[in-house]
Write a protein that holds these residues in place. Sequence first.
Motif, short mmCIF file in Angstrom:
data_model
loop_
_atom_site.label_atom_id
_atom_site.label_comp_id
_atom_site.label_asym_id
_atom_site.label_seq_id
_atom_site.Cartn_x
_atom_site.Cartn_y
_atom_site.Cartn_z
N ASN A 1 0.83 -1.22 0.00
CA ASN A 1 0.00 0.00 0.00
C ASN A 1 0.86 1.26 0.00
OD1 ASN A 1 0.97 -0.16 2.59
ND2 ASN A 1 -1.02 -0.14 3.60
N THR A 2 2.12 1.14 -0.44
CA THR A 2 2.99 2.31 -0.59
C THR A 2 3.62 2.29 -1.98
OG1 THR A 2 4.88 1.14 0.36
CG2 THR A 2 3.53 2.46 1.87
N ASP A 3 4.00 3.48 -2.47
CA ASP A 3 4.54 3.58 -3.83
C ASP A 3 5.96 3.07 -3.95
OD1 ASP A 3 2.23 4.72 -4.86
OD2 ASP A 3 2.88 6.76 -4.42
N LYS B 1 11.99 8.59 -0.83
CA LYS B 1 11.73 7.42 -1.67
C LYS B 1 13.03 6.86 -2.22
CE LYS B 1 11.00 9.81 -6.09
NZ LYS B 1 10.05 10.16 -7.15
N ILE B 2 13.02 5.56 -2.47
CA ILE B 2 14.17 4.86 -3.05
C ILE B 2 13.69 4.15 -4.31
CG2 ILE B 2 15.90 3.07 -2.71
CD1 ILE B 2 15.62 3.58 0.34
N ILE C 1 17.79 -0.13 -5.02
CA ILE C 1 18.63 -0.34 -3.86
C ILE C 1 19.18 -1.76 -3.88
CG2 ILE C 1 16.67 -1.06 -2.40
CD1 ILE C 1 18.05 0.39 -0.05
N SER C 2 20.38 -1.95 -3.36
CA SER C 2 20.95 -3.29 -3.26
C SER C 2 20.34 -4.02 -2.08
CB SER C 2 22.47 -3.19 -3.07
OG SER C 2 22.77 -2.66 -1.78
N TRP C 3 20.46 -5.34 -2.09
CA TRP C 3 19.93 -6.11 -0.97
C TRP C 3 20.65 -5.76 0.33
CZ3 TRP C 3 15.44 -7.95 -0.62
CH2 TRP C 3 14.77 -8.48 -1.71
N ALA C 4 21.95 -5.55 0.26
CA ALA C 4 22.71 -5.23 1.47
C ALA C 4 22.21 -3.92 2.09
CB ALA C 4 24.20 -5.13 1.15
N ASN C 5 22.01 -2.92 1.27
CA ASN C 5 21.53 -1.63 1.78
C ASN C 5 20.09 -1.71 2.23
OD1 ASN C 5 24.00 -0.37 1.35
ND2 ASN C 5 23.45 0.34 -0.70
N PHE C 6 19.27 -2.50 1.52
CA PHE C 6 17.88 -2.65 1.94
C PHE C 6 17.79 -3.34 3.30
CE2 PHE C 6 14.07 -5.32 2.24
CZ PHE C 6 13.09 -4.34 2.19
N ARG C 7 18.58 -4.38 3.48
CA ARG C 7 18.53 -5.12 4.73
C ARG C 7 18.98 -4.26 5.92
NH1 ARG C 7 21.64 -10.47 4.28
NH2 ARG C 7 20.78 -10.72 6.37
N LYS D 1 8.56 -1.31 -19.01
CA LYS D 1 8.44 0.14 -19.13
C LYS D 1 8.77 0.80 -17.80
CE LYS D 1 4.64 -0.29 -22.49
NZ LYS D 1 3.20 0.00 -22.73
N PRO D 2 9.07 2.11 -17.80
CA PRO D 2 9.28 2.82 -16.53
C PRO D 2 8.05 2.69 -15.63
CG PRO D 2 9.98 4.18 -18.38
CD PRO D 2 9.25 3.00 -18.97
N PHE D 3 8.26 2.58 -14.34
CA PHE D 3 7.14 2.40 -13.41
C PHE D 3 7.46 3.09 -12.08
CE2 PHE D 3 10.05 -0.83 -12.13
CZ PHE D 3 9.83 -1.05 -10.77
N ILE D 4 6.41 3.38 -11.33
CA ILE D 4 6.55 3.93 -9.99
C ILE D 4 6.72 2.78 -9.02
CG2 ILE D 4 5.36 5.21 -8.15
CD1 ILE D 4 3.94 6.80 -10.36
N GLY D 5 7.87 2.73 -8.37
CA GLY D 5 8.15 1.64 -7.45
C GLY D 5 9.63 1.53 -7.20
N THR D 6 10.01 0.52 -6.44
CA THR D 6 11.40 0.29 -6.06
C THR D 6 11.88 -1.07 -6.53
OG1 THR D 6 11.16 1.65 -4.07
CG2 THR D 6 13.00 0.11 -4.10
N ILE D 7 13.06 -1.09 -7.12
CA ILE D 7 13.71 -2.35 -7.47
C ILE D 7 14.76 -2.67 -6.41
CG2 ILE D 7 15.32 -3.48 -9.07
CD1 ILE D 7 12.64 -3.43 -10.26
#
Length: 230
Positions: free
Chosen positions: A147-149, A164-165, A168-174, A222-228
Amino acid sequence: MNAKSRERVVVSVGGSLIVPDAIDINFLSNLKGLILDKVRKGFSFSIIAGGGRTARRYQDAAATVTPLSHADLDWLGIHATRLNAQLLRNIFVDVANPRVIENPTVAIDTSEPVTIAAGWKPGCSTDYVAVLIAKNLGARRLVNLSNTDYVYTADPHKDPNAKKIEKISWANFRALIPKEWGPGLSSPFDPVAAKESEALGLEVAVMNGARLSEFSNYLDGKPFIGTIIA
């Protein structure tokens, strides 16, 4: 049909989208329309239902009456996910495997274009179930509809300075999220699932399920609103 269009995408659907308070029929109708459209174009999906507010209400009520262990609270959450999963299974009745997956580590029948899964056992969330299904099926991409962008540097509902991000890498996300899993934990992706995803080299896209057009854009490259997270 190219190899990319034949890939199976794992989708973790937050319970807050399925039942934000009452069951969100509009969201479910839109999700069905999008999934069926992508199935016609060659995609297949494994969809995992979260427990959301339904799970938390049962957990809070039970804990108020009787002190409960983490395992007991987890089981309430698991059964909430299974109720939500059965709802999804019925919605996709024409294209889904008739059996809801409850154990993501056993052989999964993918002869139908859609499979539905739910919570497994205490100690992990449906995020982790989604990751184990991706591992089981060899999927390389997992979409986490919440429920967040975006993933943010802090909880945007509590911290007005949260940023917003987009990637991000897994290491930084964790480093951003709690270290341990607990019943009712609110996190963009749970720590157990994040650790396993990093080990697998899995790409996870976190986006707002209320913006299903962004989910469509992501699937179409395509470009999208969200985080990879990768």
